[in-house]
Design a protein around this motif. Structure first.
Motif, PDB file in Angstrom:
ATOM      1  N   PRO A 302       0.840  -1.199   0.000  1.00  0.00           N
ATOM      2  CA  PRO A 302       0.000   0.000   0.000  1.00  0.00           C
ATOM      3  C   PRO A 302       0.874   1.248   0.000  1.00  0.00           C
ATOM      4  O   PRO A 302       2.032   1.182   0.434  1.00  0.00           O
ATOM      5  N   MET A 304       2.870   4.631   0.715  1.00  0.00           N
ATOM      6  CA  MET A 304       3.489   5.308   1.857  1.00  0.00           C
ATOM      7  C   MET A 304       4.065   6.618   1.303  1.00  0.00           C
ATOM      8  O   MET A 304       3.982   6.869   0.100  1.00  0.00           O
ATOM      9  N   ALA A 312      12.828   2.264   1.234  1.00  0.00           N
ATOM     10  CA  ALA A 312      12.454   0.870   1.516  1.00  0.00           C
ATOM     11  C   ALA A 312      12.651  -0.005   0.285  1.00  0.00           C
ATOM     12  O   ALA A 312      13.156  -1.133   0.386  1.00  0.00           O
TER      13      ALA A 312
ATOM     14  N   PHE B 316      10.352 -11.889   1.872  1.00  0.00           N
ATOM     15  CA  PHE B 316       9.424 -10.817   2.253  1.00  0.00           C
ATOM     16  C   PHE B 316       8.390 -11.233   3.306  1.00  0.00           C
ATOM     17  O   PHE B 316       8.177 -10.507   4.287  1.00  0.00           O
ATOM     18  N   LEU B 319       9.365 -10.855   6.912  1.00  0.00           N
ATOM     19  CA  LEU B 319       9.799  -9.542   7.377  1.00  0.00           C
ATOM     20  C   LEU B 319       9.335  -9.234   8.805  1.00  0.00           C
ATOM     21  O   LEU B 319      10.140  -8.761   9.630  1.00  0.00           O
ATOM     22  N   PRO B 320       8.092  -9.520   9.172  1.00  0.00           N
ATOM     23  CA  PRO B 320       7.675  -9.245  10.555  1.00  0.00           C
ATOM     24  C   PRO B 320       8.504 -10.054  11.562  1.00  0.00           C
ATOM     25  O   PRO B 320       8.875  -9.539  12.623  1.00  0.00           O
TER      26      PRO B 320
ATOM     27  N   TRP C 309       0.470 -11.154   4.424  1.00  0.00           N
ATOM     28  CA  TRP C 309       0.784  -9.996   3.585  1.00  0.00           C
ATOM     29  C   TRP C 309       0.507  -8.693   4.330  1.00  0.00           C
ATOM     30  O   TRP C 309       1.281  -7.738   4.247  1.00  0.00           O
ATOM     31  N   LYS C 311       0.717  -8.108   7.484  1.00  0.00           N
ATOM     32  CA  LYS C 311       1.812  -7.853   8.437  1.00  0.00           C
ATOM     33  C   LYS C 311       3.102  -7.465   7.714  1.00  0.00           C
ATOM     34  O   LYS C 311       3.781  -6.525   8.094  1.00  0.00           O
ATOM     35  N   ALA C 312       3.429  -8.203   6.669  1.00  0.00           N
ATOM     36  CA  ALA C 312       4.691  -7.948   5.972  1.00  0.00           C
ATOM     37  C   ALA C 312       4.668  -6.579   5.301  1.00  0.00           C
ATOM     38  O   ALA C 312       5.660  -5.838   5.338  1.00  0.00           O
ATOM     39  N   SER C 313       3.547  -6.221   4.713  1.00  0.00           N
ATOM     40  CA  SER C 313       3.510  -4.942   4.003  1.00  0.00           C
ATOM     41  C   SER C 313       3.468  -3.776   4.985  1.00  0.00           C
ATOM     42  O   SER C 313       3.951  -2.688   4.669  1.00  0.00           O
ATOM     43  N   THR C 315       5.224  -3.821   7.678  1.00  0.00           N
ATOM     44  CA  THR C 315       6.610  -3.743   8.136  1.00  0.00           C
ATOM     45  C   THR C 315       7.532  -3.165   7.059  1.00  0.00           C
ATOM     46  O   THR C 315       8.583  -2.598   7.371  1.00  0.00           O
ATOM     47  N   PHE C 316       7.128  -3.304   5.813  1.00  0.00           N
ATOM     48  CA  PHE C 316       7.994  -2.921   4.693  1.00  0.00           C
ATOM     49  C   PHE C 316       8.585  -1.507   4.799  1.00  0.00           C
ATOM     50  O   PHE C 316       9.795  -1.325   4.593  1.00  0.00           O
ATOM     51  N   PRO C 317       7.772  -0.484   5.142  1.00  0.00           N
ATOM     52  CA  PRO C 317       8.368   0.870   5.226  1.00  0.00           C
ATOM     53  C   PRO C 317       9.463   0.967   6.282  1.00  0.00           C
ATOM     54  O   PRO C 317      10.274   1.888   6.245  1.00  0.00           O
ATOM     55  N   LYS C 318       9.484   0.016   7.224  1.00  0.00           N
ATOM     56  CA  LYS C 318      10.492   0.058   8.289  1.00  0.00           C
ATOM     57  C   LYS C 318      11.776  -0.663   7.886  1.00  0.00           C
ATOM     58  O   LYS C 318      12.706  -0.790   8.692  1.00  0.00           O
ATOM     59  N   LEU C 319      11.839  -1.150   6.661  1.00  0.00           N
ATOM     60  CA  LEU C 319      12.974  -1.944   6.224  1.00  0.00           C
ATOM     61  C   LEU C 319      14.308  -1.201   6.341  1.00  0.00           C
ATOM     62  O   LEU C 319      15.291  -1.768   6.847  1.00  0.00           O
ATOM     63  N   ILE C 322      15.258  -1.263   9.944  1.00  0.00           N
ATOM     64  CA  ILE C 322      15.686  -2.612  10.342  1.00  0.00           C
ATOM     65  C   ILE C 322      17.118  -2.855   9.892  1.00  0.00           C
ATOM     66  O   ILE C 322      17.958  -3.359  10.643  1.00  0.00           O
TER      67      ILE C 322
END
Lengths: 343, 343, 343
Positions: A302, A304, A312, B316, B319-320, C309, C311-313, C315-319, C322
C-alpha cells in the motif's frame, strides 16, 4: 507558413532574432531544418542547440544560441503547446450529417456538426454546435454532447450520459458502461441494474479504450479539465475532481472521490469508497487502500510517503542478506551469552 | 485431408510410421482421435502418449511412441505452428469493397482487398494488395496499409499512420490515438497537439484493444516482427525494436526506446525516457524506472536481477519475524552490555 | 409508479408502514425524496436515516426508522437488486433487423431480436430469441448467440465462438481474438494459428473493452454465472469456473484453470498453466505464480496468505530502519566480542 513575429505575439514571447522568418512547422530538435521551429524543453540540454539546424527555437529565459532566432518564454512548454495548436490545420471534416450515418429524427443536432458514416445517434440525443463524430461513434438514447467536442472513431456513450463542451474522447473510449455490481444470492450473483449516468464536464479528455462506468443510482462524474489517458478504468459512483491527470492503465474502484489537481502515475490502483484530497500525487503503480489527505506524494503498495518508499524499495533486494545477518547475530549472541555465563 | 508425408516435407521433419496417413486436423493430445495429429510440447510429458488416440504426433528427437506415426523435428513447436497454418483454411472473405463500406473516392485500394460493410476508408488512404478489413474498421485520412494485412473488426487507425505488410491488428486495436501531453497553465492543463504519427513495420501483430499513441512531433515506431498482446499501452514517441514480445496489459511510457528481441511479461510497466537494450527480459509485473543494458533478466518494482528478486520476495513474508528478531537482539545485546559493564 | 406492497411481495420482504405508498424510483439515501425508495446497505449507517427524506427504505432486520415505511429483508442487497430491476423500464429497442444492419442471408435470427444499424452478422450466425445487438456489433462467421442476450455497441465476437443465454457484453468487449502464441524460429517469431474458440456460458457478464482470447486448438471457457469487469484479459485455453467475480484490469495467462465461486480483486495477475481451486479470493493486485488450493485468501506478489501480507507490508516501510539496526547490532556485537576476549 506563419511569421515568427506572429507566433511570438500569440504566446507573449520575447523574439530575439529575425522577425520576418517564416515558420512552416514545429519539429524535434534533432530533426528540425531551415524554416522550422523547435523547442528546448530543458535548459540542461542547451548544448544540443549547437547542432540544431532549425531556424528558431522556443526557450526559457537565460538560454542563448547565436545561430538561432529565439522565442523566449517564461513557460516555454505552454508556448510550445499553443504554437503547435496554432500551426495545426483544423480537421478537414465535412460539417454535416454524412450519408451512412444513422441519426434518429428526434435527435437535435447543432450547426457545423460533423457526423461521419457508420455513426449512430439515438432517440432524443442532443449534440452541440461544432462537435465532430468520427465513424462508428454510437450515442445511445438521451445522450447529451456539448459544443466543439471531438468524439473519435468507435467511441460509445451509453444512455442518458452527458458530455460537456470541448471534450475529446479518443477512439474506442466507453462512457456509461454498467457499473460492476452484483448481489449474492447463495453462491450465485444477481445483477444490480445500474440506472445512474456519467457526467463528463467541460475540457475533459479521455483516452483510447478507457472505460467510465455509469453510477448505480446517481452520477459518476469527471470534473472540468481532467485528463485521462488510455486504458483507464473509472468505476461506478466515482467522482474525479477538476484538472486531475490520470495516466494510462490506472484503475479507480467504485464510489471513490478524488480531489482537484491530483496526478496518478501509470498502473496505479485505488480501492473503493475512499477519499483522496486535492493536489495528491500517486506515483506509477501506487496501490491506494485508504484515504489520503491533500498535498501528499505517495508510492508503493500500500502507498506510503514517496521518500519512504524510495528508501524501503532500495533496501528490498538486501532483504535475504539482512535475514542471514540476523540469523548470524542470533547465533553469535547466544554463544556470547554462554561464554559470559561460563565466566 | 492432407497426407502426413506432405506435412513432414512441409516442415522438414523425419517421418517414422505410415506415410500414407491422411490427417484431418491438429488436436490437443488429450482430445485427439484417429486421423488427427497432435503435438508433444515437452518431452517430459511423453507418458501422455500412452493414452493418446491420435494417429500421429509431432515430437522432438529421442521421443518414441510405438502406437503412433511420428513427425520428428528439431523444433517441434515451429513445426506445429507451420502445420497448423498449412491446415487452416484461408479466411472465406469476399475480395472486394462490399456494399455498406464507405471508401473515399481518393483512396487507392489494391487488388484482392476485402473491405466489409461498416468500414470507413478516408481521403487519400492507400491499402495494399490482399489486405482484409473486417467490419467496422476505420482508417482516417492519409493512412497507409501494406499488403496482406488483416485488420479485425472495429480497429481504428488515425490520420497519416503507416502499417507495413502482413500486419495483423486484433479487434478494437487503436493505432494513432493522441499521445498524453499537456502543458500546465497555472493549475489548468493545455493540450499539446500530437501531430506525429505511428509507424507499424512488417510482420507486427497487435492485440485486441491495445493502444499505440501517435508521436508529439515525429514517429512512434513498432519495428518489424514485434508481437504485442491485448490491452497494451504504448505511449507517444516510443520505439519498440524488432522481434520483441510484449505480453498483455504492459504499459510503456512516453519516449522510451526498447531494443530488439526483448520479452516483457504481463502487466509490466516502463517509465518514460528510458533505454532498454536488446535481449532484455522483464518478468511479469516488473516495474522499470531506469535504463537496462542488453541481455538482462529483471523482476520486481523497481526491477532488480531476477535471481535477486526471487530471493528477496521469498524472504518478504518473513519480514515481521525478522523485525521481531531484531528487536529481541537489541534488547538482549543491551542486557549483555550491562552485564559486562557490571563485571 | 409501483405500490410498496407489490415490491414487498416481489422480494419477500416484511412491510412495516404504509402499504399503499406509490414508489417512483430508487434513489441514493442522501438524495431520495418523497415517493422514493432508498436502501440502507450497512446497519452501521442507520443514523443516516434521520435526515433521509425518502418515503421508504429497504433495511436488514433490526433496523428501525419511525419516519419511514420499511421493507425488512434478510438479504437487503438482493432485495435492492431485484426491486431496481423491477422498476427499470425494459430497453426501448425495436425488435427487428433495422435498416443499416448487415445480416448475411444464411444467418438464423430468432423472434423479437433487435439488430441495430451498423451491426454485421456473418455467414451461418445463429441468434436466439429476444437478444439485442446495439449498433456496431460484429459477429463473424458461425457465431452462436443464445436467447435474451444484450450485446452492447461495438462488441466483436470472432468466428465460431458461442455465447449462451442471458449473456451481457458491455461496449467494446472482444470475444475470440487470437491467443498470443508464437514459435521461435531463430530470433524471429512465427504465429501459431489459433483455431480454437471461446465459449461463454449462460448468465455471464463481460465488461467494456475486456478481451477473451480464443483457444489454440480447443476452447477458452467462461462458465455459467461468472461476472467479468472492464479491461480484463483472459488468455487462450483458460477455463474460468462458475459464479466467479473478476474485477477490472485483471489478467489471466494462458491455459490457467480457475475454479467456481472465486473472487479476484482489481489488477490481479495470474501466471499461465496454473490451477486455482474453488472459493479462492485473490486480493486486488495479487500476483499468482503457482497453484492455489480451494478456499484460500491470498495477497501480494507473489501471493501469500492475506494475513501474512498485511503484516509484511506494514513492516515494509520500516525496512531501512531494520537494516540500520542490523548494521548497528553487528558493530556492537563485534565490540562486545573483543571486550570479552580481552578480559
Amino acid at each position: 507558413m506563419v511569421k515568427l513575429k506572429e507566433l511570438a505575439e500569440l504566446v507573449g514571447a520575447q523574439l530575439v532574432g529575425d522577425e520576418t522568418l517564416e515558420i512552416s512547422r514545429v519539429a524535434p530538435i534533432e530533426q528540425a531544418g531551415p524554416g522550422e521551429l523547435c523547442f528546448l524543453a530543458n535548459p540542461r540540454y542547451a548544448a544540443k542547440l549547437a547542432d540544431c539546424r532549425a531556424s528558431a527555437v522556443i526557450v526559457a529565459p537565460g538560454v542563448e544560441s547565436p545561430g538561432h532566432s529565439l522565442l523566449i518564454s517564461a513557460n516555454p512548454y505552454l508556448a510550445f503547446a499553443r504554437i503547435l495548436a496554432h500551426l495545426q490545420p483544423p480537421p478537414q471534416v465535412e460539417r454535416r450529417v454524412m450519408e451512412g450515418a444513422w441519426v434518429d429524427p428526434s435527435a437535435q443536432v447543432g450547426g457545423a456538426v460533423s457526423i461521419h458514416p457508420g455513426c449512430y445517434v439515438g432517440r432524443n440525443v442532443r449534440i452541440g454546435r461544432g462537435s465532430v463524430l468520427y465513424p462508428g461513434v454510437v450515442l445511445y438514447e438521451g445522450v447529451q454532447v456539448g459544443e466543439d467536442c471531438v468524439l473519435h472513431a468507435n467511441v460509445v456513450v451509453r444512455e442518458e450520459c452527458r458530455i460537456g463542451d470541448r471534450v475529446i474522447l479518443q477512439p474506442g473510449a466507453v462512457i456509461g458502461s454498467d457499473g460492476f455490481g452484483y448481489a449474492p444470492d447463495g453462491r450465485r450473483y444477481v445483477k444490480i441494474p445500474q440506472v445512474g449516468i456519467v457526467e463528463i464536464e467541460d475540457d475533459v479528455e479521455i483516452g483510447a479504450a478507457s472505460c467510465i462506468d455509469r453510477a448505480t443510482l446517481s452520477v459518476t462524474r469527471i470534473a472540468r479539465g481532467t485528463k485521462i489517458d488510455n486504458l483507464v478504468q473509472i468505476a461506478h459512483n466515482v467522482r474525479v475532481g477538476e484538472d486531475t491527470i490520470i495516466v494510462s492503465q490506472v484503475g479507480v474502484s467504485g464510489s471513490t472521490h478524488i480531489g482537484d489537481h491530483c496526478t496518478f502515475g501509470g498502473q496505479a490502483g485505488l480501492a473503493g469508497h475512499i477519499r483522496i484530497g486535492d493536489d495528491v500525487t500517486i506515483a506509477a503503480r501506487g496501490g491506494v487502500h485508504g484515504d489520503i489527505p491533500a498535498g501528499q506524494v505517495m508510492s508503493g503498495t500500500p502507498v506510503m510517503q514517496h521518500r519512504d518508499w524510495l528508501k524501503a524499495s532500495m533496501t528490498f533486494p538486501k532483504l535475504p542478506e539482512i535475514r542471514r545477518d540476523v540469523q548470524s547475530l542470533k547465533k553469535k549472541l547466544a554463544e556470547l551469552e554462554n561464554l559470559i555465563k561460563e565466566k
